[in-house]
Design a protein around this motif. Sequence first.
Motif, PDB file in Angstrom:
ATOM      1  N   ALA A  95       5.116  -4.276   1.281  1.00 25.14           N
ATOM      2  CA  ALA A  95       4.165  -4.797   0.292  1.00 25.14           C
ATOM      3  C   ALA A  95       3.173  -5.780   0.916  1.00 25.14           C
ATOM      4  O   ALA A  95       3.486  -6.502   1.862  1.00 25.14           O
ATOM      5  CB  ALA A  95       4.922  -5.471  -0.845  1.00 25.14           C
TER       6      ALA A  95
ATOM      7  N   ALA B 216       0.125   2.052  -1.195  1.00 22.81           N
ATOM      8  CA  ALA B 216       1.061   1.704  -2.265  1.00 22.81           C
ATOM      9  C   ALA B 216       1.495   0.246  -2.099  1.00 22.81           C
ATOM     10  O   ALA B 216       1.474  -0.303  -1.002  1.00 22.81           O
ATOM     11  CB  ALA B 216       2.270   2.625  -2.198  1.00 22.81           C
ATOM     12  N   ASP B 217       1.885  -0.359  -3.198  1.00 26.33           N
ATOM     13  CA  ASP B 217       2.458  -1.696  -3.225  1.00 26.33           C
ATOM     14  C   ASP B 217       1.557  -2.782  -2.638  1.00 26.33           C
ATOM     15  O   ASP B 217       1.959  -3.564  -1.772  1.00 26.33           O
ATOM     16  CB  ASP B 217       3.843  -1.715  -2.544  1.00 26.33           C
ATOM     17  CG  ASP B 217       4.740  -2.777  -3.191  1.00 26.33           C
ATOM     18  OD1 ASP B 217       4.266  -3.450  -4.136  1.00 26.33           O
ATOM     19  OD2 ASP B 217       5.893  -2.927  -2.756  1.00 26.33           O
TER      20      ASP B 217
ATOM     21  N   ARG C  22      -0.251  -5.951  -4.113  1.00 24.43           N
ATOM     22  CA  ARG C  22      -0.235  -6.756  -5.337  1.00 24.43           C
ATOM     23  C   ARG C  22      -1.439  -7.701  -5.310  1.00 24.43           C
ATOM     24  O   ARG C  22      -1.717  -8.295  -4.270  1.00 24.43           O
ATOM     25  CB  ARG C  22       1.055  -7.571  -5.403  1.00 24.43           C
ATOM     26  CG  ARG C  22       2.280  -6.693  -5.224  1.00 24.43           C
ATOM     27  CD  ARG C  22       3.552  -7.517  -5.040  1.00 24.43           C
ATOM     28  NE  ARG C  22       4.668  -6.624  -4.709  1.00 24.43           N
ATOM     29  CZ  ARG C  22       5.891  -7.034  -4.418  1.00 24.43           C
ATOM     30  NH1 ARG C  22       6.176  -8.326  -4.431  1.00 24.43           N
ATOM     31  NH2 ARG C  22       6.834  -6.151  -4.114  1.00 24.43           N
TER      32      ARG C  22
ATOM     33  N   ASP D 270      10.142  -8.299  -0.373  1.00 21.12           N
ATOM     34  CA  ASP D 270       9.552  -7.018   0.037  1.00 21.12           C
ATOM     35  C   ASP D 270       8.166  -7.181   0.659  1.00 21.12           C
ATOM     36  O   ASP D 270       7.557  -6.201   1.097  1.00 21.12           O
ATOM     37  CB  ASP D 270       9.391  -6.091  -1.190  1.00 21.12           C
ATOM     38  CG  ASP D 270      10.736  -5.716  -1.784  1.00 21.12           C
ATOM     39  OD1 ASP D 270      11.710  -5.630  -1.013  1.00 21.12           O
ATOM     40  OD2 ASP D 270      10.806  -5.543  -3.017  1.00 21.12           O
TER      41      ASP D 270
END
Length: 430
Positions: free
Chosen positions: A147, A180-181, A183, A200
Motif C-alpha cells: 500500500a 491497487a491500494d 490511499r 500494510d
Amino acid sequence: MIVPHDPDLYGAATPAALYEETYENYRAYLNPPLARVMKLSGSPVEVRAEGSTITDHNGKTYLDFAGGYGVFTLGHRHPRVVAAVREQLDRIALSGRTMFNPLMGRLAKRLAELTPGDLAISFFANSGTEAVEGALKLARAATKRAAIVATDAAFHGKTLGALSASGRDAFRDPFLPLLADVRRVPFGDAAALRGAVDGDVAAVIVEPIQGEGGVNIPPDGYLREVRAICDTAGALLIADEVQTGLGRCGALFACDREAVVPDVMTLAKGLSGGVIPIGAYVARPAVWNAAYGKQPLLHTSTFGGNELACAAALAALDVLLDEDLVANARERGAQLLAGARLTMQRFPAVIADARGAGLLVGVELRSEGYGGTIIPELLKRGVTAAWTLNQQRVIRLEPPLIVTVEEVDTALRAFDAAVATAFEKLGTLA
Ligand SMILES: Cc1ncc(COP(=O)(O)O)c(C=O)c1O
C-alpha cells in the motif's frame, strides 16, 4: 537585396512563417486541442533564452516567471552549466553502460553530502515522474508491503505509478484501474494520515509543500508528524522534492524547513540547471539494501545518469551554492509575495489569497475564469506565468532563483496591471 540569415528563425523565411509552421505542426502532429488553446491565449514561439529572459520569434523578450514550472532555478543556459556540458560533449555524451561512469559516481557522492541525514544512495533517471516511479518501487521492494498513502491534490507525475499517487481525478479517471491500494488523505492533516497508515503501508509519499496542487503550505510541524507516523507503522517516508528541492522554497530542501530526514527523496527539475534533463531519487542505504542489495538490476534506466546530464548537474549544484541562490530565493521570494499581496489588497474581488515559500508563490483567484485573462495579459506585458496543474484557480509565479530586485519589480507591475485588466473586463465573477 540580400537578407541576412537570422539563426533565430530556424531556417524559416520570416517570423510569421516560423509561427505558422510551428502552429501547424502542433495542430497536425502533436496535440490539436492544445495547439488551439495556446494560439487563443497568445503563446508565441520561443527561439532563444538566457538568464531570466525568453525571446520569441518576433524578438520580443519575456521575464520567465513560469520558470519551466521550476526547472530554471539557475535561469536559462547558465554559462557555467553550458560550459560544463560543452566540455563533456567533446569527451563522452551518453554512457555506454558497460563501464564505470565517473560523473555519475561524483554526482551521487555530491548528493549524499548535500541531502539531509543519511540519505546516500542515488538512482538517476531522466524526469520527475521516473524518479517517483523509482521511489515507489524501492519502497515496495524494501518493505515487502504494497500500500501507498498519498495526499489529495498531490502531483507526482503522469506515468502510471506516479499518477496512482497523484490527486487530481480528471488526470486519473481515463486510466483506471491504476495501482491497487493507494490511499488518499487530505494534505496537511496528520490525524487523517494516522488513520490511513497501518502495517500494510510501504510508503507515504508527500510533497513538503504542494506545488501543482496550488502552492499549498501545510501547518507547521506537519512533516515531523508524518515522519513519526511512518516510524510507528514501519512505513517509509518519500519526500517528493522534484519541485520544492534545491533552493526553490528558500531552503536547500523543503524538508530542511522542519529538519526532517525522509527515507527517500526525489529530485528533478532544477537538478541539472535547466540544460539537460535529469531525475533522481536519493535513499537511505538500509532502505536501498533491503530492496536491491542482492538484486542490483531490478530497477535500471538506459539514459539515466548519462555523462551530459551529470556534468550539468555537478556544475548546477556548484552554482547554486557559490552564488548563494538559496538566500536569493528567500529574499526575492519575500519581495514577490509582498508585491502579490499588495495587488490582492487592491483587487480583493479577484484574488482570494497569495502564499508562498521562497520563489514558489501561488496566487489563488476567486474564480478560475480570471486566469484565462490574467495569464495572456501578463504575456502581452512581457511576463510568463502559469496555472498549477491540479488547481486551476491558482496561478504560480516561479521565476529563476537568480532573479533580481528590478526583475521582480517589473513582473509585479505587469501582474498588477494584468489583474486590473481582468477586473475591468470581467467584473466580479465569484
Ligand atoms: C512534485 C512533483 N513531482 C513529480 C513531478 C513530475 O515531474 P516530470 O514532469 O519531470 O515527470 C512534478 C512535475 O511538476 C512535480 O511537481
